[in-house]
Motif scaffolding. Structure first.
Motif, PDB file in Angstrom:
ATOM      1  N   GLY A  52       1.200   4.334   6.795  1.00 35.92           N
ATOM      2  CA  GLY A  52       1.661   3.085   7.380  1.00 35.92           C
ATOM      3  C   GLY A  52       2.075   3.224   8.826  1.00 35.92           C
ATOM      4  N   GLY A  53       2.702   2.154   9.334  1.00 39.29           N
ATOM      5  CA  GLY A  53       3.132   2.162  10.732  1.00 39.29           C
ATOM      6  C   GLY A  53       4.212   3.183  11.005  1.00 39.29           C
ATOM      7  N   ASN A  54       5.140   3.367  10.066  1.00 38.13           N
ATOM      8  CA  ASN A  54       6.206   4.350  10.263  1.00 38.13           C
ATOM      9  C   ASN A  54       5.664   5.772  10.270  1.00 38.13           C
ATOM     10  N   ARG A 107       0.806  -1.225   0.000  1.00 33.11           N
ATOM     11  CA  ARG A 107       0.000   0.000   0.000  1.00 33.11           C
ATOM     12  C   ARG A 107       0.838   1.273   0.000  1.00 33.11           C
ATOM     13  N   VAL A 108       2.159   1.138  -0.132  1.00 37.84           N
ATOM     14  CA  VAL A 108       3.013   2.327  -0.009  1.00 37.84           C
ATOM     15  C   VAL A 108       2.771   3.334  -1.123  1.00 37.84           C
ATOM     16  N   PHE A 109       2.217   2.892  -2.261  1.00 46.99           N
ATOM     17  CA  PHE A 109       1.957   3.813  -3.366  1.00 46.99           C
ATOM     18  C   PHE A 109       0.531   4.356  -3.350  1.00 46.99           C
ATOM     19  N   ASP A 110      -0.245   4.008  -2.325  1.00 50.75           N
ATOM     20  CA  ASP A 110      -1.605   4.538  -2.220  1.00 50.75           C
ATOM     21  C   ASP A 110      -1.562   5.967  -1.694  1.00 50.75           C
ATOM     22  N   LEU A 120       5.452   8.970  -2.264  1.00 51.21           N
ATOM     23  CA  LEU A 120       5.563   7.800  -3.147  1.00 51.21           C
ATOM     24  C   LEU A 120       4.387   7.710  -4.106  1.00 51.21           C
ATOM     25  N   TYR A 121       3.217   8.174  -3.674  1.00 56.52           N
ATOM     26  CA  TYR A 121       2.065   8.167  -4.576  1.00 56.52           C
ATOM     27  C   TYR A 121       2.325   9.069  -5.780  1.00 56.52           C
TER      28      TYR A 121
END
Length: 332
Positions: A284-286, A276-279, A298-299
């Protein structure tokens, strides 16, 4: 065919009940000539079948239109049979298409106005930021260092907003030309020199050849690499270990591809977040532990790469670091 049968199922049921009621009345009245009664029923069903067959054949395209979803809006203007129901359906589709076009035009105008407003607002904000930066750049007091840090964060945020707005009209804002990738990499690293110094991160730049060239848009590639670099610095600083104090930026050839690789040794990305990093807006957790995370870097990088025909590769493991590659087609 199924839609046709479902529409006329009630008619068939009524006819069956009607014939049954007629036979019952004749039977109760003392009429016992069964072959003649069955023949009359057969004649009735024969004419009913002829009517249904004619209805299906004459309106076959109409039923196909209703049972198959439209693949394009242009199919709304396909001519159907000259029947009242078919004509009414055509008029309904044409009217609906007209309403859709009106709403779409209105939405496009609103988006263009919003894009123009954002573009003008960002440019207007750049002027006071530049004035403030010039005012504090020669002052060495600790509080002014903090102001410079916040100014860079604001400038980075404004650039992100501007490129996000431009992404909506990407086809009007790109220019493909040969770009020397090692030179661009050095420019991005130099542009982030203050962030490297402030975060106590050391960049290592490697290029397998000084003239690696690819066809791309220099401005958008600079933006993409900047977003990746920002993330690498941010998450390397969050690791707070000696091993995570180096970021390696490499440029090399891989077959017919030119690759720009950014490798950090920071906190990495959890395995559950990798898909999901590109959503958009996904941190995220970080990201929940870092207030600077917006989930847009990143999106926007992925969207820009897709529009330019480039590819992105991302490898990461928690507490081990992250590797992001921009893959372009190299010039021969």
């Amino acid at each position: 065919m199924r839609l046709f049968l479902r529409e006329h199922a009630l008619l068939l049921a009524v006819q069956i009940v009607q014939f049954g009621a007629m036979l019952s009345i004749y039977w109760l009245d003392g009429y016992r000539d069964l072959p003649t009664a069955l023949y009359a029923v057969f004649i009735g069903f024969f004419f009913l079948s002829c009517y249904l067959i004619y209805q299906y054949i004459s309106r076959r395209r109409y039923y196909l239109r209703l049972s198959r979803p439209l693949e394009t809006l242009d199919e709304s203007f396909q001519k159907l049979e000259n029947h009242p129901v078919s004509t009414a359906l055509e008029q309904l589709l044409h009217t609906q298409y007209g309403y859709y076009q009106q709403q779409l035009t209105a939405v496009k105008q609103q988006q263009e106005q919003h894009l123009t407003f954002i573009d003008q607002w960002v440019h207007q904000m750049k002027t006071p930021l530049s004035v403030i930066e010039l005012t504090v750049q020669n002052m060495d007091e600790p509080e002014f260092a903090s102001i410079r840090e916040e100014l860079e964060s604001m400038r980075s945020g404004l650039h992100t907003v501007l490129y996000m707005a431009r992404l909506r009209a990407f086809e009007k804002d790109f220019h493909i030309k040969p770009v020397v990738l090692p030179k661009l990499v050095n420019e991005v690293v130099h542009d982030h020199r203050r962030l490297f110094i402030r975060s106590h991160i050391y960049p290592e730049v490697h290029a397998s050849a000084p003239d690696i060239t690819a066809q791309t848009d220099e401005k958008w590639l600079f933006f993409m690499l900047s977003q990746i670099m920002n993330n690498a610095i941010k998450y390397s600083a969050a690791a707070n270990t000696e091993n995570g104090r180096t970021i390696t930026v490499a440029c090399y050839l891989r077959g017919t591809d030119a690759v720009i690789e950014v490798k950090d040794r920071g906190i990495g990305i959890q395995a559950s977040d990798l898909k999901r990093v590109f959503d958009p807006f996904f941190t995220g957790g970080n990201g929940r532990g870092l207030r600077e995370s917006t989930g847009m870097g990143l999106y926007l990088t992925k969207e820009s790469a897709d529009r330019l025909g480039h590819r992105l590769e991302l490898e990461s493991a928690a507490c081990e670091g992250t590797v992001v590659r921009i893959i372009l087609t190299a010039n021969p």
